[in-house]
Design an enzyme around this catalytic site. Sequence first.
Site, PDB file in Angstrom:
ATOM      1  N   ASP A 100       0.806  -1.221   0.000  1.00 50.68           N
ATOM      2  CA  ASP A 100       0.000   0.000   0.000  1.00 50.68           C
ATOM      3  C   ASP A 100       0.836   1.266   0.000  1.00 50.68           C
ATOM      4  O   ASP A 100       0.320   2.349   0.266  1.00 50.68           O
ATOM      5  CB  ASP A 100      -0.935   0.005   1.215  1.00 50.68           C
ATOM      6  CG  ASP A 100      -0.181  -0.186   2.526  1.00 50.68           C
ATOM      7  OD1 ASP A 100       1.067  -0.290   2.487  1.00 50.68           O
ATOM      8  OD2 ASP A 100      -0.833  -0.246   3.591  1.00 50.68           O
ATOM      9  N   CYS A 103       5.120  -0.288   2.631  1.00 53.39           N
ATOM     10  CA  CYS A 103       5.698  -1.624   2.792  1.00 53.39           C
ATOM     11  C   CYS A 103       7.030  -1.591   3.532  1.00 53.39           C
ATOM     12  O   CYS A 103       7.400  -2.578   4.173  1.00 53.39           O
ATOM     13  CB  CYS A 103       5.863  -2.292   1.430  1.00 53.39           C
ATOM     14  SG  CYS A 103       6.843  -1.349   0.250  1.00 53.39           S
ATOM     15  N   HIS A 256       9.054  -3.119  -3.918  1.00 52.80           N
ATOM     16  CA  HIS A 256       8.318  -3.654  -2.768  1.00 52.80           C
ATOM     17  C   HIS A 256       9.304  -4.207  -1.750  1.00 52.80           C
ATOM     18  O   HIS A 256      10.246  -4.928  -2.107  1.00 52.80           O
ATOM     19  CB  HIS A 256       7.352  -4.749  -3.224  1.00 52.80           C
ATOM     20  CG  HIS A 256       6.477  -5.273  -2.129  1.00 52.80           C
ATOM     21  ND1 HIS A 256       5.542  -4.492  -1.478  1.00 52.80           N
ATOM     22  CD2 HIS A 256       6.402  -6.507  -1.557  1.00 52.80           C
ATOM     23  CE1 HIS A 256       4.923  -5.219  -0.561  1.00 52.80           C
ATOM     24  NE2 HIS A 256       5.429  -6.441  -0.584  1.00 52.80           N
ATOM     25  N   CYS A 387       9.416 -55.409  10.600  1.00 52.93           N
ATOM     26  CA  CYS A 387       9.083 -56.810  10.345  1.00 52.93           C
ATOM     27  C   CYS A 387      10.136 -57.713  10.992  1.00 52.93           C
ATOM     28  O   CYS A 387      11.318 -57.372  11.058  1.00 52.93           O
ATOM     29  CB  CYS A 387       9.003 -57.041   8.838  1.00 52.93           C
ATOM     30  SG  CYS A 387       8.793 -58.761   8.354  1.00 52.93           S
ATOM     31  N   CYS A 407       6.175 -60.360   3.331  1.00 52.48           N
ATOM     32  CA  CYS A 407       6.700 -61.567   3.980  1.00 52.48           C
ATOM     33  C   CYS A 407       5.561 -62.513   4.367  1.00 52.48           C
ATOM     34  O   CYS A 407       5.716 -63.744   4.308  1.00 52.48           O
ATOM     35  CB  CYS A 407       7.522 -61.182   5.209  1.00 52.48           C
ATOM     36  SG  CYS A 407       9.048 -60.300   4.820  1.00 52.48           S
ATOM     37  N   CYS A 470       9.776 -48.384  -4.798  1.00 54.44           N
ATOM     38  CA  CYS A 470       9.667 -47.408  -5.878  1.00 54.44           C
ATOM     39  C   CYS A 470       8.552 -47.837  -6.826  1.00 54.44           C
ATOM     40  O   CYS A 470       8.335 -49.026  -7.064  1.00 54.44           O
ATOM     41  CB  CYS A 470      10.996 -47.308  -6.610  1.00 54.44           C
ATOM     42  SG  CYS A 470      10.955 -46.285  -8.088  1.00 54.44           S
ATOM     43  N   CYS A 475      11.992 -52.044 -10.070  1.00 56.50           N
ATOM     44  CA  CYS A 475      12.994 -51.318  -9.282  1.00 56.50           C
ATOM     45  C   CYS A 475      12.971 -51.832  -7.851  1.00 56.50           C
ATOM     46  O   CYS A 475      11.920 -51.826  -7.202  1.00 56.50           O
ATOM     47  CB  CYS A 475      12.720 -49.817  -9.310  1.00 56.50           C
ATOM     48  SG  CYS A 475      13.917 -48.860  -8.355  1.00 56.50           S
ATOM     49  N   CYS A 592      27.978 -71.642  -3.321  1.00 55.40           N
ATOM     50  CA  CYS A 592      28.505 -70.742  -4.356  1.00 55.40           C
ATOM     51  C   CYS A 592      29.995 -71.013  -4.563  1.00 55.40           C
ATOM     52  O   CYS A 592      30.726 -71.361  -3.629  1.00 55.40           O
ATOM     53  CB  CYS A 592      28.257 -69.292  -3.946  1.00 55.40           C
ATOM     54  SG  CYS A 592      28.968 -68.077  -5.055  1.00 55.40           S
ATOM     55  N   CYS A 597      31.504 -67.411   0.437  1.00 61.67           N
ATOM     56  CA  CYS A 597      30.128 -66.975   0.191  1.00 61.67           C
ATOM     57  C   CYS A 597      29.175 -67.970   0.851  1.00 61.67           C
ATOM     58  O   CYS A 597      29.308 -69.183   0.677  1.00 61.67           O
ATOM     59  CB  CYS A 597      29.849 -66.866  -1.302  1.00 61.67           C
ATOM     60  SG  CYS A 597      28.181 -66.279  -1.661  1.00 61.67           S
ATOM     61  N   CYS A 721      83.342   1.486   0.920  1.00 60.40           N
ATOM     62  CA  CYS A 721      83.640   2.309  -0.258  1.00 60.40           C
ATOM     63  C   CYS A 721      85.140   2.609  -0.347  1.00 60.40           C
ATOM     64  O   CYS A 721      85.693   2.744  -1.449  1.00 60.40           O
ATOM     65  CB  CYS A 721      82.835   3.605  -0.213  1.00 60.40           C
ATOM     66  SG  CYS A 721      81.054   3.351  -0.371  1.00 60.40           S
ATOM     67  N   CYS A 752      62.804  -0.651   5.150  1.00 55.01           N
ATOM     68  CA  CYS A 752      64.223  -0.677   5.548  1.00 55.01           C
ATOM     69  C   CYS A 752      65.044   0.026   4.470  1.00 55.01           C
ATOM     70  O   CYS A 752      64.926  -0.284   3.277  1.00 55.01           O
ATOM     71  CB  CYS A 752      64.698  -2.119   5.745  1.00 55.01           C
ATOM     72  SG  CYS A 752      66.429  -2.229   6.279  1.00 55.01           S
TER      73      CYS A 752
END
EC number: 2.3.2.-
Length: 775
Positions: A100, A103, A256, A387, A407, A470, A475, A592, A597, A721, A752
């Site tokens: 107005d 603000c 604004h 579970c 399950c 998913c 998947c 296996c 395994c 010198c 220096c």
Amino acid sequence: MAEQLLPQALYLSNMRKAVKIRERTPEDIFKPTNGIIYHFKTMHRYTLEMFRTCQFCPQFREIIHKALIDRSVQASLESQKKLNWCREVRKLVALKTNGDGNCLMHAACQYMWGVQDTDLVLRKALCSTLKETDTRNFKFRWQLESLKSQEFVETGLCYDTRNWNDEWDNLVKMASADTPAARSGLQYNSLEEIHIFVLSNILRRPIIVISDKMLRSLESGSNFAPLKVGGIYLPLHWPAQECYRYPIVLGYDSQHFVPLVTLKDSGPELRAVPLVNRDRGRFEDLKVHFLTDPENEMKEKLLKEYLIVMEIPVQGWDHGTTHLINAAKLDEANLPKEINLVDDYFELVQHEYKKWQENSDQARRAAHAQNPLEPSTPQLSLMDIKCETPNCPFFMSVNTQPLCHECSERRQKNQSKLPKLNSKLGPEGLPGVGLGSSNWSPEETAGGPHSAPPTAPSLFLFSETTAMKCRSPGCPFTLNVQHNGFCERCHARQINASHTADPGKCQACLQDVTRTFNGICSTCFKRTTAEPSSSLTSSIPASCHQRSKSDPSQLIQSLTPHSCHRTGNVSPSGCLSQAARTPGDRAGTSKCRKAGCMYFGTPENKGFCTLCFIEYRENKQSVTASEKAGSPAPRFQNNVPCLGRECGTLGSTMFEGYCQKCFIEAQNQRFHEARRTEEQLRSSQHRDMPRTTQVASRLKCARASCKNILACRSEELCMECQHLSQRVGSVAHRGEPTPEEPPKQRCRAPACDHFGNAKCNGYCNECYQFKQMYG
């Protein structure tokens, strides 16, 4: 509707508190009669913080944002990289304010108290200050700022005294609260930069305005004119010790103003706002408005006096570079309970959220009653207990406890087909569950509980920890409620391939991270360095419903093609998980082939179990590819851990053996050590000042190129010198060419006047001895 029941402003949640704030505000203003500026006594020290919304579901979170947050201003400032570009500080959100013409005052009031300036308390205080107090200092600063502006510099505009007075009178009229008809159809006249500066002095609190530099077209985005509103406004009419050092942060866009507030307890980020803009490959300091020329020379000192300035290390534009930027610390929520509107609004939101959940549940049940053939999701029967099947990530149901739906169904099928399994030992006869597949089918809706279908439409009642599949067919991974029922990998597949990668996201797990290495986070980077055998065998148990501990984006490429692999002699339902096998079936197979395994191999997998067979095929393919290419493909190998203490990530040669985070910390530590060393050097130079002046008062060598001190006042040349002239004379006497004197180099130490030599690494003897003693 919940959208209509949710209040569109904070003060609507408790009108009694809002009235109490409006009563206290004018009483807190002190109005001196000696010309001193009007100012607040205590209420200017309050600060508001928004509550967190991440605990609500995305649909209801959208309702909250529509009610309170000005998303157009926030999106505009964020797209221009003016707001929330620094990941080291907390995110700021823009609250809605009335447009107005008042603000600016609405935004300042909301930042402190949560109400808007509908009673025009701040507006009237601003107008009274400009009319009834001594404004010569304000006018002088405004004239200086105007003369430096682009309009005066480029056009050569010159004002006389009458022009300046007319302009100032116009600014005072603009601040009036009694304007019957303002410009642009607004109820009040819009305010300018000088009004923000006066307001900061009334509040005795700095104001930081975050804004774009250019006024842009809403349609084309082209530049119209420069904007000067953005920057820092300090209450320079008050001593710093009498001001509140936590600033008010406002946003400005499309003419604004909105308040930019922090989120309460939103994370470990710093509660601060950067005092720089990140633009065109460099960091540019925010402008400090209305400074005189002497104050402009001590701008850094003024900022540290009126603000709590901290230095933040941020990543530069170039890869591997780190910059230290200044940021102003922000205040936390400190409103007293009797006038705290945020708490009341949060309680109201929680109440509406429960009602919204009930209404959504009833609407879903009514839709299912109208269409009974449509499969329903038994989500409301889930219990908050896992579970009992080992390695099963799902939760048990009221109807199937102590098991989950899948399950329970698998146990029933195994019990009903147990005689067939004993008579037929081959894997072809087992109609087991495929890896990642679901037992649900529309024909089975008539009897018994069923697992949730992969296309469950109602996910908002569950947290991200609720384990559900998913919705992509085949998947095996768990969905994310924020990805509309998809896992991270499947959601990424749906995104346009041409979409540019976000530098703040890991390219592997697609999660927001604060630092990446070669585009991936440290967790995914360590996973890529691990051997495939260890990552597969350790992270994927044999159960078909086991959720992988590794990220789905890393394993989906290798698991999906083989999860339901069919051969010529295998039926379509022959995809078998190890958990579906019975002891009778395992009796006809052998262990296996891979040593150590614990699972069983199958003939079609050459004696390997499914996971070891996948590993075998991948290793075989990599060996074949390396033989064809002649050299192995580049991999992240021989990486060393980060040199930082108690850091488990990998280091990089690009960061001197550190990870990116530890490198920033090390850089920061070096910066402070260098600053301490520089201060020690300055203090030592101040200590040696008397001795230096004493040496300077002595007689110097007469040769112009020599600065040595004479050992004896009766001589004109120094010892060096004299020896040089004697040597040159003897050489000239022998008829040899005279060598040119090599140019002497100044001492490397700053300030220096002596000459350095090679024995002292370019320092003079005195500075070299000082460096050896003090480092």
